[in-house]
Design an enzyme around this catalytic site. Structure first.
Site, short mmCIF file in Angstrom:
data_model
loop_
_atom_site.label_atom_id
_atom_site.label_comp_id
_atom_site.label_asym_id
_atom_site.label_seq_id
_atom_site.Cartn_x
_atom_site.Cartn_y
_atom_site.Cartn_z
N SER A 68 42.11 73.83 58.02
CA SER A 68 41.88 73.15 59.29
C SER A 68 41.29 74.12 60.29
O SER A 68 41.93 75.13 60.63
CB SER A 68 43.20 72.58 59.83
OG SER A 68 43.10 72.38 61.23
N ASP A 77 34.86 64.85 58.51
CA ASP A 77 34.63 63.72 59.42
C ASP A 77 33.57 62.75 58.89
O ASP A 77 33.38 61.67 59.44
CB ASP A 77 34.22 64.23 60.80
CG ASP A 77 35.33 65.02 61.48
OD1 ASP A 77 36.50 64.86 61.08
OD2 ASP A 77 35.02 65.80 62.39
N ARG A 134 34.87 57.16 64.50
CA ARG A 134 34.19 57.30 63.20
C ARG A 134 34.27 56.00 62.40
O ARG A 134 33.36 55.68 61.64
CB ARG A 134 34.78 58.46 62.39
CG ARG A 134 34.82 59.77 63.15
CD ARG A 134 33.88 60.82 62.63
NE ARG A 134 34.01 62.01 63.44
CZ ARG A 134 33.06 62.53 64.22
NH1 ARG A 134 31.86 61.99 64.28
NH2 ARG A 134 33.28 63.61 64.94
N LYS A 170 44.01 61.66 61.19
CA LYS A 170 42.95 61.79 62.19
C LYS A 170 43.23 60.77 63.31
O LYS A 170 44.36 60.35 63.50
CB LYS A 170 41.59 61.57 61.53
CG LYS A 170 41.25 62.64 60.49
CD LYS A 170 41.05 64.00 61.11
CE LYS A 170 40.65 65.05 60.07
NZ LYS A 170 40.59 66.38 60.66
N LYS A 216 30.07 68.22 68.89
CA LYS A 216 31.35 68.10 69.60
C LYS A 216 32.16 69.38 69.48
O LYS A 216 32.68 69.90 70.46
CB LYS A 216 32.10 66.88 69.04
CG LYS A 216 33.49 66.67 69.59
CD LYS A 216 33.97 65.25 69.38
CE LYS A 216 34.45 64.93 67.98
NZ LYS A 216 35.72 65.57 67.60
N SER A 217 32.27 69.91 68.25
CA SER A 217 33.08 71.11 68.04
C SER A 217 32.55 72.28 68.87
O SER A 217 33.32 73.03 69.49
CB SER A 217 33.05 71.52 66.57
OG SER A 217 33.66 70.55 65.77
N GLN A 263 40.94 73.53 63.32
CA GLN A 263 41.71 73.45 64.57
C GLN A 263 42.90 74.39 64.51
O GLN A 263 43.21 75.08 65.48
CB GLN A 263 42.15 72.01 64.83
CG GLN A 263 40.94 71.11 65.12
CD GLN A 263 41.30 69.66 65.36
OE1 GLN A 263 42.47 69.29 65.40
NE2 GLN A 263 40.29 68.82 65.51
N ARG A 301 34.21 74.35 72.27
CA ARG A 301 34.42 75.80 72.22
C ARG A 301 33.65 76.52 73.31
O ARG A 301 34.12 77.55 73.84
CB ARG A 301 34.03 76.32 70.83
CG ARG A 301 35.07 75.94 69.75
CD ARG A 301 34.46 75.98 68.37
NE ARG A 301 35.43 75.81 67.29
CZ ARG A 301 35.93 74.65 66.87
NH1 ARG A 301 35.57 73.51 67.48
NH2 ARG A 301 36.79 74.61 65.87
#
Ligand SMILES: O=C(O)C1=C[C@@H](OP(=O)(O)O)[C@@H](O)[C@H](O)C1
Ligand SMILES: C=C(OP(=O)(O)O)C(=O)O
Length: 423
Positions: free
Chosen positions: A164, A312, A385, A339, A19-20, A166, A24
């Site tokens: 983080s 996560d 999750r 989260k 996902k990350s 993010q 990107r």
């Protein structure tokens, strides 16, 4: 969705894309020159939100089953969106896009679902404001909707109070649009996918321990991005194979970036039999196949620098700890409260409902494992999750577990239940 004990997990499973990295690849593709071709893109709801946001800014993105083509318009080619940008349920979309929006010559408004509107955004508003952007939380509570008036920014040397990726990525992306170097230092190293991918698109970055610096105004060029399987999704299969007797499962094509592989290190410490096979590189990301065999597990301590590398995976690690012998202590995990849901409180509630001995603490939990777990009816709280972690608890516990609003797994793993239950 209801779960009962299942037979041993055997054979192979291939995990959907990371996902990350998928987020990107779309973002960098959009602000690069030429076409970025992405294979094994995660078609989860979060990454589709990222695509929708860039389409609203004039980027042509072609989707087909085997690839995504992003026709980039260069660092300064985005158009002002006619409409509010909607990040859906995705914190990554919200925070990373904000960094890009802060460097544009137009104003934009960014929001998301009810969960996104409760997640903390001051952590990006503060550094982006220091860089010269005008970012306002329209609700006045430091959360989205955010109104972002971009401008040409100035480089800063920012020390983030949280580890983080993010926050770090938001600042690095804003750092593309400045007049001097931008540096970010975090208390522990968080996932470094942005750094790896920005370098491969042509940006100049330097990493020194917990500090990353980026030079402004690079010429970014579209790339081929082969997205590895998501270790955060593989985590549910690792846990299921470890917990269900007789299992021996080959999990194929998993990203094992060292800033993401804490789950493997902790599982091994808990006594897990996991063999890493066929190590290779996909672009700048390390990838391997994981052979996981059912193993008796023992408790451990999870704290400090390892936390960002498995942030996560803490929900599924807590489930594993409940089945392990002895006690597991999780510390330094206060980020779990902010989260998609308050994962700390929900883990304590749901594992207690299944019969586990678990106590919540300020920044984590203590789990005295080894008590027999039984089924329960559990809310997902629309947190993917939580739904996936308790699906795995449900296939290992006595009796029946029901997960309410279980469809939220589509955020990061459409087809999860089919893959888990197919064998
Ligand atoms: O950068 C990313 O892609 C992510 C970073 C992590 O969030 P934080 O940066 O808030 O820890 C993680 O929880 C999230 O799922 C994805
Ligand atoms: C926290 C998560 O994602 P995001 O922050 O992008 O919503 C997650 O996928 O567990």
């Amino acid at each position: 969705m209801k779960f009962k004990k299942i037979n041993a997990l055997r054979g192979e499973v291939t995990i959907p894309g990371d996902k990350s990295i998928s987020h990107r690849a779309v973002m960098l593709g959009a602000i690069s020159e030429g076409t970025t071709r992405i294979t094994n893109f995660l078609r989860g709801a979060d990454c589709l939100s990222t695509i929708a946001c860039f389409r609203k800014m004039g980027i042509d993105i072609e989707e087909s089953p085997d690839q995504i083509l992003v026709h980039g318009k260069g660092l300064h080619g985005l158009q002002a969106p006619a409409d509010i940008l909607d990040a859906g349920n995705s914190g990554t979309t919200t925070r990373l896009i904000s960094g890009i929006l802060a460097g544009q010559s137009f104003e934009s408004t960014l929001t998301g679902d009810a969960s996104i509107q409760k997640r903390p955004m001051k952590r990006i508003i503060t550094p982006l404001t220091m860089m010269g952007a005008d970012v306002e939380s329209l609700s006045g509570d430091g959360c989205a909707p955010l109104r972002i008036r971009g401008s040409h920014l100035k480089g800063i040397d920012y020390h983030s109070p949280v580890a983080s990726a993010q926050v770090k990525s938001c600042i690095l992306l804003a750092g593309l649009y400045t007049d001097s170097v931008t540096s970010v230092t975090e208390p522990y190293v968080s996932r470094d996918h942005s750094e790896r991918m920005l370098s491969s698109f042509g940006a100049a970055l330097k990493t020194d321990g917990c500090t990353v610096s980026i030079q402004p105004e690079p010429r970014l060029m579209g790339q081929e991005v082969a997205v590895p399987g998501d270790i955060s999704s593989a985590a549910y299969f690792i846990a299921a194979a470890l917990l269900v007797p007789g299992s021996e499962l080959l999990i194929k094509n998993v990203g094992i970036n060292p800033t993401r592989d804490g789950i493997l290190r902790i599982c091994r410490r808990m006594g897990a039999d996991i063999t890493i096979l066929n190590r290779r590189e996909h672009g700048r990301e390390p990838v391997a196949d994981l052979l996981v065999k059912h193993s008796p597990l023992k408790g451990t301590v999870i704290e400090g620098a390892v936390i960002p590398t498995l942030i996560d995976e803490l929900p599924i690690l807590a489930v594993m700890a409940a089945f392990a012998e002895g006690s597991t202590v999780i510390r330094d995990a206060q980020e779990l409260k902010v989260k998609e849901s308050n994962r700390l409180d929900i883990l304590v509630h749901h594992l207690s409902a299944m019969g586990a001995d678990i106590t919540g603490t300020e920044d984590g939990m203590v789990i005295n494992g080894g008590r027999p777990l039984h089924g329960a009816v559990l809310e997902s709280h629309l947190d993917h999750r939580i739904a996936m972690s308790f699906a795995v608890a449900g296939i290992a516990a006595q009796g029946e577990t029901e997960i309410l609003q279980a469809d939220c797994v589509d955020i990061s793993y459409p087809g999860f239940y089919r893959d888990l239950l197919k064998r």
